[in-house]
Design an enzyme around this catalytic site. Structure first.
Site, PDB file in Angstrom:
ATOM      1  N   LYS A   1       0.967  -1.398  -0.095  1.00  7.44           N
ATOM      2  CA  LYS A   1      -0.079  -0.116  -0.047  1.00  7.44           C
ATOM      3  C   LYS A   1       0.905   1.208  -0.114  1.00  7.44           C
ATOM      4  O   LYS A   1       0.364   2.201  -0.607  1.00  7.44           O
ATOM      5  CB  LYS A   1      -0.997  -0.081   1.248  1.00  7.44           C
ATOM      6  CG  LYS A   1      -2.207  -0.937   1.059  1.00  7.44           C
ATOM      7  CD  LYS A   1      -3.405  -0.333   1.618  1.00  7.44           C
ATOM      8  CE  LYS A   1      -4.419  -1.396   1.133  1.00  7.44           C
ATOM      9  NZ  LYS A   1      -5.681  -1.458   2.273  1.00  7.44           N
TER      10      LYS A   1
ATOM     11  N   LYS B   1      -4.093 -10.611  -7.212  1.00  5.89           N
ATOM     12  CA  LYS B   1      -5.384 -10.539  -6.474  1.00  5.89           C
ATOM     13  C   LYS B   1      -6.424  -9.683  -7.075  1.00  5.89           C
ATOM     14  O   LYS B   1      -6.233  -8.685  -7.509  1.00  5.89           O
ATOM     15  CB  LYS B   1      -5.088 -10.255  -5.072  1.00  5.89           C
ATOM     16  CG  LYS B   1      -6.172 -10.415  -4.092  1.00  5.89           C
ATOM     17  CD  LYS B   1      -5.758  -9.826  -2.739  1.00  5.89           C
ATOM     18  CE  LYS B   1      -5.859  -8.277  -2.511  1.00  5.89           C
ATOM     19  NZ  LYS B   1      -5.824  -8.056  -1.121  1.00  5.89           N
TER      20      LYS B   1
ATOM     21  N   LYS C   1     -10.698  -4.280  -5.270  1.00 10.30           N
ATOM     22  CA  LYS C   1     -11.545  -3.281  -5.314  1.00 10.30           C
ATOM     23  C   LYS C   1     -10.731  -2.218  -6.085  1.00 10.30           C
ATOM     24  O   LYS C   1     -11.443  -1.355  -6.599  1.00 10.30           O
ATOM     25  CB  LYS C   1     -11.927  -2.629  -4.062  1.00 10.30           C
ATOM     26  CG  LYS C   1     -12.749  -3.801  -3.110  1.00 10.30           C
ATOM     27  CD  LYS C   1     -12.753  -3.236  -1.452  1.00 10.30           C
ATOM     28  CE  LYS C   1     -13.460  -4.270  -0.573  1.00 10.30           C
ATOM     29  NZ  LYS C   1     -13.155  -3.875   0.512  1.00 10.30           N
TER      30      LYS C   1
HETATM   31  P1  TYM Z   1     -10.684  -6.295   2.930  1.00 10.06           P
HETATM   32  O1  TYM Z   1     -11.985  -5.140   3.129  1.00 10.06           O
HETATM   33  O2  TYM Z   1      -9.686  -6.181   2.000  1.00 10.06           O
HETATM   34  O3  TYM Z   1     -11.364  -7.772   2.414  1.00 10.06           O
HETATM   35  C1  TYM Z   1     -12.555  -8.349   3.219  1.00 10.06           C
HETATM   36  C2  TYM Z   1     -12.501  -9.828   3.185  1.00 10.06           C
HETATM   37  O4  TYM Z   1     -12.422 -10.196   1.729  1.00 10.06           O
HETATM   38  C3  TYM Z   1     -11.210 -11.031   1.753  1.00 10.06           C
HETATM   39  N1  TYM Z   1     -10.508 -11.076   0.328  1.00 10.06           N
HETATM   40  C4  TYM Z   1     -10.292 -11.771  -0.614  1.00 10.06           C
HETATM   41  N2  TYM Z   1     -10.513 -13.399  -0.711  1.00 10.06           N
HETATM   42  C5  TYM Z   1     -10.198 -14.077  -1.511  1.00 10.06           C
HETATM   43  N3  TYM Z   1      -9.953 -13.355  -2.793  1.00 10.06           N
HETATM   44  C6  TYM Z   1      -9.532 -11.998  -2.952  1.00 10.06           C
HETATM   45  N4  TYM Z   1      -9.325 -11.882  -3.939  1.00 10.06           N
HETATM   46  C7  TYM Z   1     -10.011 -11.257  -1.849  1.00 10.06           C
HETATM   47  N5  TYM Z   1      -9.792  -9.795  -1.653  1.00 10.06           N
HETATM   48  C8  TYM Z   1     -10.149  -9.888  -0.366  1.00 10.06           C
HETATM   49  C9  TYM Z   1     -10.198 -10.610   2.600  1.00 10.06           C
HETATM   50  O5  TYM Z   1      -9.144 -11.700   2.916  1.00 10.06           O
HETATM   51  C10 TYM Z   1     -10.984 -10.354   3.902  1.00 10.06           C
HETATM   52  O6  TYM Z   1     -11.271 -11.520   4.607  1.00 10.06           O
HETATM   53  N6  TYM Z   1      -8.084  -5.654   7.139  1.00 10.06           N
HETATM   54  C11 TYM Z   1      -9.308  -6.356   6.707  1.00 10.06           C
HETATM   55  C12 TYM Z   1     -10.439  -5.786   7.250  1.00 10.06           C
HETATM   56  C13 TYM Z   1     -10.379  -6.221   8.768  1.00 10.06           C
HETATM   57  C14 TYM Z   1     -10.631  -7.356   9.504  1.00 10.06           C
HETATM   58  C15 TYM Z   1     -10.424  -6.950  10.806  1.00 10.06           C
HETATM   59  C16 TYM Z   1     -10.715  -8.767   9.236  1.00 10.06           C
HETATM   60  C17 TYM Z   1     -10.358  -5.049   9.760  1.00 10.06           C
HETATM   61  N7  TYM Z   1     -10.335  -5.585  10.965  1.00 10.06           N
HETATM   62  C18 TYM Z   1     -10.548  -7.795  11.796  1.00 10.06           C
HETATM   63  C19 TYM Z   1     -10.844  -9.473  10.233  1.00 10.06           C
HETATM   64  C20 TYM Z   1     -10.692  -9.119  11.705  1.00 10.06           C
HETATM   65  C21 TYM Z   1      -9.273  -6.091   5.090  1.00 10.06           C
HETATM   66  O7  TYM Z   1      -8.639  -5.007   4.640  1.00 10.06           O
HETATM   67  O8  TYM Z   1     -10.107  -6.917   4.503  1.00 10.06           O
END
Ligand code: TYM
Length: 328
Positions: free
Chosen positions: A111, A193, A196
């Site tokens: 990032k 990957k 978004k």
């Molecule tokens: P975020 O918002 O990027 O993504 C949410 C969830 O989607 C999964 N994910 C994917 N899985 C498979 N293939 C992909 N291409 C893909 N892109 C995203 C992510 O692994 C995630 O599970 N840091 C976290 C948010 C967060 C969080 C937490 C998660 C904040 N606090 C506490 C668990 C527990 C994040 O940015 O996810």
């Protein structure tokens, strides 16, 4: 019952990657676990957001979480910024996390390179806030996609370190990463990957895409020149399509290879697109209905915040006492 918790950022409409890696599985956790799900809006401002857009996306994401089957009667469904304990514990955990540990986080490095003009302190300490999200609720299991594994590891390290100093304050959580769909790749660049923020919109399927848009994206998915549907090293595009098809239909790779043997990539891509359209159709229908009733959504997130806050306060109070803060 064991407790499961996970959050998702409201940085855009969720993608098929978010869905297959995380959200799809969350609904099924509701029967076996005490479940908590949240929208990580505090995390989202580590990257500059447009305020009106962020508000709208948070509302939409809340509706989407309900549309994929999360039930506010069964789960706590909340917005992170509504529960101040996250920021409070986040600060404390900042002071129990080393610079060197944070500096090793691959997501920070990625990032920071992507947003070179805004490498802010929040981006760097992001994992401490995420650890706070998890540890506040004493979560046993955290269902996430594979990209969150390193964040779960540092959460465990922080919890163990804190427990080592003060006794058993935090439950040390385990990640739960699904077998199929943990890492969905871009349809246009299958070695990176699905995300978004992909600059090429054709590579990412959003959960609100119209059926014809979804079909078009799958039809133009990058494959290879071999013309044989099987899972193998170097066939990143086909491997990704097989992964998506398997995660949606539940079919094993062997079954897929058998069913599509002798068929061309055109047929396979069409089948994957159709499976995704069929999977998302009921989700989109519920989503559109839910968005008609903002008052109901607001009631749900207010209630979610109250319940979450009550739980979070138990852990926070304990932590504050342990570190030596004076009681009011
Ligand atoms: P975020 O918002 O990027 O993504 C949410 C969830 O989607 C999964 N994910 C994917 N899985 C498979 N293939 C992909 N291409 C893909 N892109 C995203 C992510 O692994 C995630 O599970 N840091 C976290 C948010 C967060 C969080 C937490 C998660 C904040 N606090 C506490 C668990 C527990 C994040 O940015 O996810």
């Amino acid at each position: 019952k064991k407790r499961s918790l996970s959050l998702i950022q409201p940085t855009s409409i969720p993608t098929l990657g978010n869905y297959l890696g995380a959200m799809k599985g969350w609904a099924s956790f509701q029967d076996d676990f005490d479940t908590i799900f949240g929208i990580a809006d505090l995390h989202s401002i580590t990257v500059r957001q447009d305020p009106a857009k962020l508000r709208a996306q948070t509302t939409q994401l809340y509706a989407m979480l309900m549309a994929v089957g999360l039930d506010p009667q069964k789960s706590i469904l909340f917005v992170q910024s509504h529960v101040p304990q996250h920021s409070q514990l986040g600060w404390i955990l900042n002071c129990y996390t080393q610079f060197g540990e944070l500096n090793r986080m691959t997501q920070f490095k990625d990032k920071a390179a992507q947003h070179a003009d805004n490498v802010n302190a929040g981006l760097f300490t992001y994992p401490c806030l995420m650890a706070a999200d998890i540890l506040l609720y004493q979560a046993d299991v955290v269902p996430v996609g594979a990209d969150q594994k390193q964040h779960l590891e540092i959460t465990r390290d922080i919890a163990e370190r804190f427990n080592g100093v003060y006794g058993n304050v935090f439950t040390v959580p385990e990640p739960y990463i699904p077998k199929a769909g943990a890492r969905v790749m871009s349809l246009q660049n299958p070695t990176s990957k699905m995300s978004k923020s992909d600059p090429n919109p054709k590579g990412t399927v959003h959960l609100t895409d119209e059926p014809n848009v979804i079909m078009k994206k799958f039809k133009s998915a990058i494959t290879d020149s071999e013309m044989s549907v099987h899972y193998a090293e170097g066939k990143d595009g086909i491997n990704n399509l097989m992964t998506i098809y398997s995660a949606v239909t539940g079919d094993s790779f062997e079954t897929i290879e058998h069913d599509f043997s002798g068929k061309g990539y055109g047929d396979f891509k069409k089948a994957v697109g159709e499976a995704v359209v069929a999977e998302l159709e009921p989700v989109q229908k519920r989503y559109n209905e839910l968005l008609q009733d903002k008052k109901y959504l607001q009631e749900c997130w207010t209630q979610g915040a109250d319940t979450a806050s009550r739980l979070a306060n138990r852990t926070l109070t304990k932590v504050m006492k342990k570190v030596g803060f004076l009681a009011k």
